[in-house]
Design a protein around this motif. Structure first.
Motif, PDB file in Angstrom:
ATOM      1  N   VAL A  95       0.814  -1.221   0.000  1.00  0.00           N
ATOM      2  CA  VAL A  95       0.000   0.000   0.000  1.00  0.00           C
ATOM      3  C   VAL A  95       0.847   1.270   0.000  1.00  0.00           C
ATOM      4  N   LEU A  96       2.151   1.134   0.022  1.00  0.00           N
ATOM      5  CA  LEU A  96       3.003   2.327  -0.025  1.00  0.00           C
ATOM      6  C   LEU A  96       3.421   2.596  -1.468  1.00  0.00           C
ATOM      7  N   LYS A 135       1.665   3.322  -6.492  1.00  0.00           N
ATOM      8  CA  LYS A 135       1.573   2.338  -5.405  1.00  0.00           C
ATOM      9  C   LYS A 135       2.051   0.976  -5.907  1.00  0.00           C
ATOM     10  N   ILE A 136       2.627   0.201  -4.998  1.00  0.00           N
ATOM     11  CA  ILE A 136       3.188  -1.085  -5.404  1.00  0.00           C
ATOM     12  C   ILE A 136       2.105  -2.019  -5.940  1.00  0.00           C
ATOM     13  N   TYR A 137       0.901  -1.982  -5.311  1.00  0.00           N
ATOM     14  CA  TYR A 137      -0.120  -2.936  -5.744  1.00  0.00           C
ATOM     15  C   TYR A 137      -0.629  -2.659  -7.155  1.00  0.00           C
TER      16      TYR A 137
ATOM     17  N   THR B 257     -13.748   4.943  10.460  1.00  0.00           N
ATOM     18  CA  THR B 257     -12.844   5.991   9.960  1.00  0.00           C
ATOM     19  C   THR B 257     -11.810   5.436   8.989  1.00  0.00           C
ATOM     20  N   ILE B 258     -11.951   4.155   8.622  1.00  0.00           N
ATOM     21  CA  ILE B 258     -10.958   3.459   7.813  1.00  0.00           C
ATOM     22  C   ILE B 258      -9.517   3.811   8.231  1.00  0.00           C
ATOM     23  N   TRP B 259      -9.256   3.645   9.502  1.00  0.00           N
ATOM     24  CA  TRP B 259      -7.913   3.762  10.077  1.00  0.00           C
ATOM     25  C   TRP B 259      -7.315   5.154   9.876  1.00  0.00           C
ATOM     26  N   ARG B 260      -8.132   6.203  10.050  1.00  0.00           N
ATOM     27  CA  ARG B 260      -7.622   7.567   9.904  1.00  0.00           C
ATOM     28  C   ARG B 260      -8.031   8.397  11.100  1.00  0.00           C
ATOM     29  N   PRO B 261      -7.095   8.726  11.987  1.00  0.00           N
ATOM     30  CA  PRO B 261      -7.457   9.490  13.189  1.00  0.00           C
ATOM     31  C   PRO B 261      -8.063  10.854  12.865  1.00  0.00           C
ATOM     32  N   ASN B 262      -7.623  11.506  11.780  1.00  0.00           N
ATOM     33  CA  ASN B 262      -8.191  12.834  11.498  1.00  0.00           C
ATOM     34  C   ASN B 262      -9.667  12.723  11.109  1.00  0.00           C
ATOM     35  N   ARG B 311     -15.752  -2.027  -2.197  1.00  0.00           N
ATOM     36  CA  ARG B 311     -14.978  -1.167  -3.099  1.00  0.00           C
ATOM     37  C   ARG B 311     -13.552  -1.681  -3.249  1.00  0.00           C
ATOM     38  N   ARG B 312     -13.103  -2.441  -2.305  1.00  0.00           N
ATOM     39  CA  ARG B 312     -11.798  -3.101  -2.414  1.00  0.00           C
ATOM     40  C   ARG B 312     -10.651  -2.135  -2.724  1.00  0.00           C
ATOM     41  N   LYS B 313     -10.782  -0.911  -2.264  1.00  0.00           N
ATOM     42  CA  LYS B 313      -9.671   0.003  -2.479  1.00  0.00           C
ATOM     43  C   LYS B 313      -8.606  -0.345  -1.449  1.00  0.00           C
TER      44      LYS B 313
END
Lengths: 564, 331
Positions: A95-96, A135-137, B257-262, B311-313
């Motif tokens: 993901v990076l 992104k790598i993916y 929050t899909i792992w986003r603190p903001n 959505r598999r993003k």
């Protein structure tokens, strides 16, 4: 010989347990030069290079970098000496972005702008194409490899080791990689590629060093040698193993592969128009360097791999044999009866029209329903379960024993049930018969285990293999496929497996044996199919086959060099 | 007419503990640790702060000796220490001993709640209160202090300036966490550890260190949420089990929050609002309808899960190695 020496490895020995992966190997790596490290699988090429990159530590011997003796205890030490290795399995975070992966693990402030500039500079110098923000993916395998190479260069490496870099690349991508490597050579870097592909050695390298079974065989300038000489050094002389090889008894075609092509998930053609026929009562060996399509071939036959084109025709030797419900479902029996496949002992056609299931069952179990002729079925794109429900006895001893073959955390009885869990009264498992089978296998194959309730992962490699082969043989296969069945086994266990396979052969089973040890194939197989890059390079009789010729066929289509 | 001016500040106050919990859990999960002990850790954070404040107040000769600063500092440090110890315990079990993360987390939640109730009950007994609660009104008022002038600023003051300092700290911590995760090298390394510990290890990043630090800092942040709940939201009243299911809501919020603190700053206020919505919507005497309203935050979380999974993003997926112990490959 005025090229500066970058690395000298002197008398390196590395043992894993009692096995010496490298034995007294000395190797010199020079700047301005591409060195090809050539050898078969398991010849110790990767192990040797892993000692330069800090993954393993040599048991004996010394390493000099730029003339100074050094200790390389970790990948970090290797970085600091300017040694970078690109492994077969990329170490990238999906993901990076490319840039983030490249600077991963470095110290200092995270400055992506500066990093992007450096990456662009490296790319320009050597002719890479890397988008730092991608992104790598989203990348193809070839792009990921480029990121790996840039990552190593970014850290200032001037000694690069690439472990089978072309294994996953298309020919065009390979050309691009070679161009980059040549540019790096011009820039004075020392480059090592680990490979077993002869044409790459010829196309790319300046010097070639050959390893065989962990030992250093020799090195020469690429321009002074030829494919035949290198192959001979790689495979060595034939060694007599004295494996029994009975003559096949009345062989008849059992499995026909016609124009089979298979593509991997990445879209690479893994099998290209492969055709051959396996007979009953023979051991059909398959030889080839690793990754030539052996795995895809066996998985396509057993229904695990989608087929792009081609047919897999199975001949079930059923003529004049009674129909049973042991392997045929009621549904299938009725279908076959509709097709007029059955007759009785007097030769009169059998029809089940208007009969109830109970009556059909009675009639079939009386033993007076026989097959008119051999069943011929196309296994193309059928799932393993569909193949099984057609009544085809196909056994597969996969390469990955504890991954695909057995469940490591389950005991022997449970592993036996993986084959039989669908039998028995609805909803409940029959544990008795699998346990009996497990005990029988322990007895007959002399499996060393505390008992049937010990998890199979606790068994030694040889015993795990005996359990797996025992289970597959107990299924009374018509076709038995075994991929590298003696890999990692000691001599005694290996011979046990050879004997088991020979016994199956005598029982009229068509045995397909994929092996990596040519000596074994030469003494065990009746015929040997040689694969080269997913194509059939040739089929030779096992008796009197020439090891060197097979070695050439493995590395060049049809065993012909370009010079000839 | 729906009374926004009294609803929104309540929603914010309800949301702050969730914000602490979800920021802490996000930091933890970014290292690959799925810490289901967060509800227990928040509970321990709360009771630790209460213990500190209780003994500070009890040590005073007379109520007139009360000083706001030491009271706040003592309970703050106690809450941080209590939740840090919980985080260390979790790390020791899952990182060093490689115990199953889910089992460890659930055990820690059970443990944390039991720990809190035990000491909560003991303190109530010590205080000699005949009712089953403990009131720390002096310390609480120190936590709830805000600019006195805000009362004169009308709706603006009520909406933005009427909270105790921990509420503002929650927002700052969430935003700083986001910045650290996305913009700094430490954040990059932490994300690499959570995504692919193998790669991180090969690049020379210490997987163990990052997991320990992220989980312990995350636990301490979550513990502050418990402290805020008891000292500010409940006005210093501790009664056993009053904290309820807020810890689980915080974990649901991490997914939301899909792992986003903001993103968590506004989402937790939204969740806080949904959580108390039933009190502001006239439902008459029908309690069943109230219960349905209380379900809304969880239903929303499930919908978000379904949408992000569909959505598999790749960026919206949990860290790839979440919940898995790390073994260095050895031959």
């Amino acid at each position: 010989m005025d090229k500066a020496i970058a690395v000298e490895m002197r008398h390196i020995t590395k043992r894993f347990g009692s096995v010496a992966a490298n034995n007294d190997v000395s190797l010199t790596i020079r700047r301005h030069e591409i060195l090809a490290l050539l050898g078969e699988n398991g010849s110790g090429k990767t192990t040797l290079m892993n000692m330069l990159s800090g993954i393993y530590f040599p048991d004996e011997g010394e390493i000099l970098v730029n003339g100074k003796p050094v200790v390389i205890a970790s990948p970090r030490d290797a970085f600091n000496l300017g040694i970078g290795m690109i492994h077969q399995h990329f170490k990238l975070v999906d993901v990076l972005t490319a840039a983030e992966n490249i600077i991963l693990g470095l110290e200092g402030r995270k400055d992506l702008k500066a990093a992007t500039a450096r990456i662009a500079e490296i790319c320009n110098t050597y002719g890479f194409e890397v988008d730092p923000t991608q992104k790598i993916y989203d990348m193809s395998v070839s792009q990921k490899q480029m990121v790996e190479i840039v990552k190593v260069l970014y850290r200032g490496a001037d000694i690069l080791i690439l472990d089978e870099p072309t294994a996953v690349l298309t020919p065009q991508e390979t050309e691009k990689l070679f161009a980059v490597l040549r540019n790096m050579r011009e820039d004075g870097k020392a480059i090592v590629i680990i490979t077993h592909k002869m044409h790459e050695v010829e196309a790319l390298s300046d010097r070639v060093a050959v390893l065989r079974q962990g030992a250093y065989i020799g090195e020469m300038m690429t321009k002074d040698t030829n494919a035949q000489e290198m192959t001979n050094m790689m495979v060595g002389h034939a060694v007599a193993l004295n494996i029994v090889r009975p003559e096949p008894k009345d062989p008849s075609p059992r499995l026909e592969i016609k124009n089979l092509s298979v593509r991997s998930d990445d879209g690479i053609l893994k099998l290209d128009d492969v055709s051959f026929t396996v007979n009953s009562g023979e051991i059909f060996g398959i030889a080839g360097i690793a990754g030539s399509g052996q795995k895809e071939l066996l998985e396509a036959i057993s229904g695990l791999q989608p087929i792009e084109k081609g047919d897999i025709i199975f001949h079930n030797p059923k003529k004049d044999k009674p129909v049973t419900f042991f392997h045929k479902s009621m549904k299938r029996v009725r279908e076959l009866a509709k097709e007029g496949m059955f007759h009785d002992k007097q030769g009169k056609p059998v029809s089940f029209d208007g009969m109830s299931m109970g009556e059909i069952r009675k009639r079939v179990e009386s033993g007076d329903v026989l097959f008119r002729e051999d069943e011929i079925m196309d296994l193309r794109n059928k799932t393993p379960l569909e193949i099984r429900s057609l009544g085809i006895h196909l056994s597969f001893v996969p390469e990955d024993r504890l991954g695909m073959g057995l469940v490591g955390n389950m005991d022997m009885t449970d592993n036996m049930m993986l084959r039989s869990y669908r039998k028995g009264p609805q909803g409940f498992l029959d544990r008795k018969r699998p346990r009996d089978l497990a005990e029988q296998i322990i007895r007959e194959l002399e499996v060393v285990t505390p008992g049937t309730s010990t998890p199979v992962r606790k068994l030694s490699g040889g015993n795990v293999q005996k359990v797996l082969v025992g289970r597959e043989i107990a299924y009374t296969p018509k076709v038995l496929m075994a991929a590298y069945p003696v890999r990692g086994l000691d001599i005694n266990s290996s011979y046990t497996i050879y004997n088991l396979l020979n016994k199956q052969k005598e029982n009229g089973v068509a045995v397909i044996y994929v092996g990596e040890d040519l000596d074994v194939l030469l003494e065990l197989a009746d015929r040997i199919l040689v694969l080269c890059g997913g194509k059939v390079s040739g089929i030779v009789p096992g008796r009197g086959a020439d090891k060197r010729k097979i070695g050439m066929m493995m590395t060049h289509m049809g065993g012909q060099t370009d010079a000839e | 007419m729906f009374d926004f001016l009294s609803f929104l500040p309540r929603a914010v106050m309800q949301g702050i503990p969730l914000m602490y919990g979800s920021t802490g859990e996000t930091l933890t999960e970014k290292s690959g640790n799925l810490n289901l002990g967060i509800p227990g850790i928040m509970y321990v954070g709360a009771i630790s702060g209460v213990i500190g404040a209780f003994f500070y107040e009890a040590s005073l000769a007379s109520p007139a000796d009360f000083r706001a600063f030491p009271a706040v500092l003592i309970s703050l440090l106690c809450a941080l220490l209590g939740s840090l110890l919980m985080g260390l315990l979790y790390c020791f079990l899952t990182v060093t001993l490689r115990a199953n993360q889910n089992v460890t987390g659930l055990a820690m939640t059970t443990f944390g709640v039991g720990f809190g109730n035990f000491f909560g009950g003991s303190l109530i007994k010590l205080s000699g209160n005949s009712m089953p609660y403990l009131a720390l009104s002096a310390t609480s008022s120190a936590f709830r202090a805000y600019i006195p002038a805000a009362d004169n600023w009308g709706w603006f003051g009520k909406l933005f300036c009427s909270y105790g300092f921990l509420a503002y700290a929650a927002i700052i911590i969430a935003l700083v966490s986001s910045y650290v995760l996305n913009r700094t090298r430490a954040g990059l390394h932490l994300r690499a550890v959570g995504e692919s510990p193998n790669t991180a290890d090969a690049a020379g990043i210490s997987v163990t260190k990052h997991k320990y630090v992220a989980t312990c800092v995350g636990s301490m942040v979550a513990g502050l949420g418990g402290l805020y709940y008891v000292m500010d939201y409940s006005s210093g009243i501790w009664s056993n089990n009053a904290f309820g299911d807020r810890g689980w809501l915080a974990i649901a919020l991490v997914i939301f929050t899909i792992w986003r603190p903001n993103v968590g700053v506004l989402s937790s206020i939204l969740f806080g609002g949904l959580y108390i919505l039933h009190m502001y919507i006239p439902t008459g005497m029908n309690l069943a309808v109230k219960e349905l309203y209380k379900m809304i935050p969880y239903v929303v979380t499930i919908i978000v899960l379904v949408i992000t999974s569909m959505r598999r993003k790749r960026e919206n997926q949990p860290p790839a190695s979440l919940g898995l112990p790390y073994f260095r490959e050895e031959r």
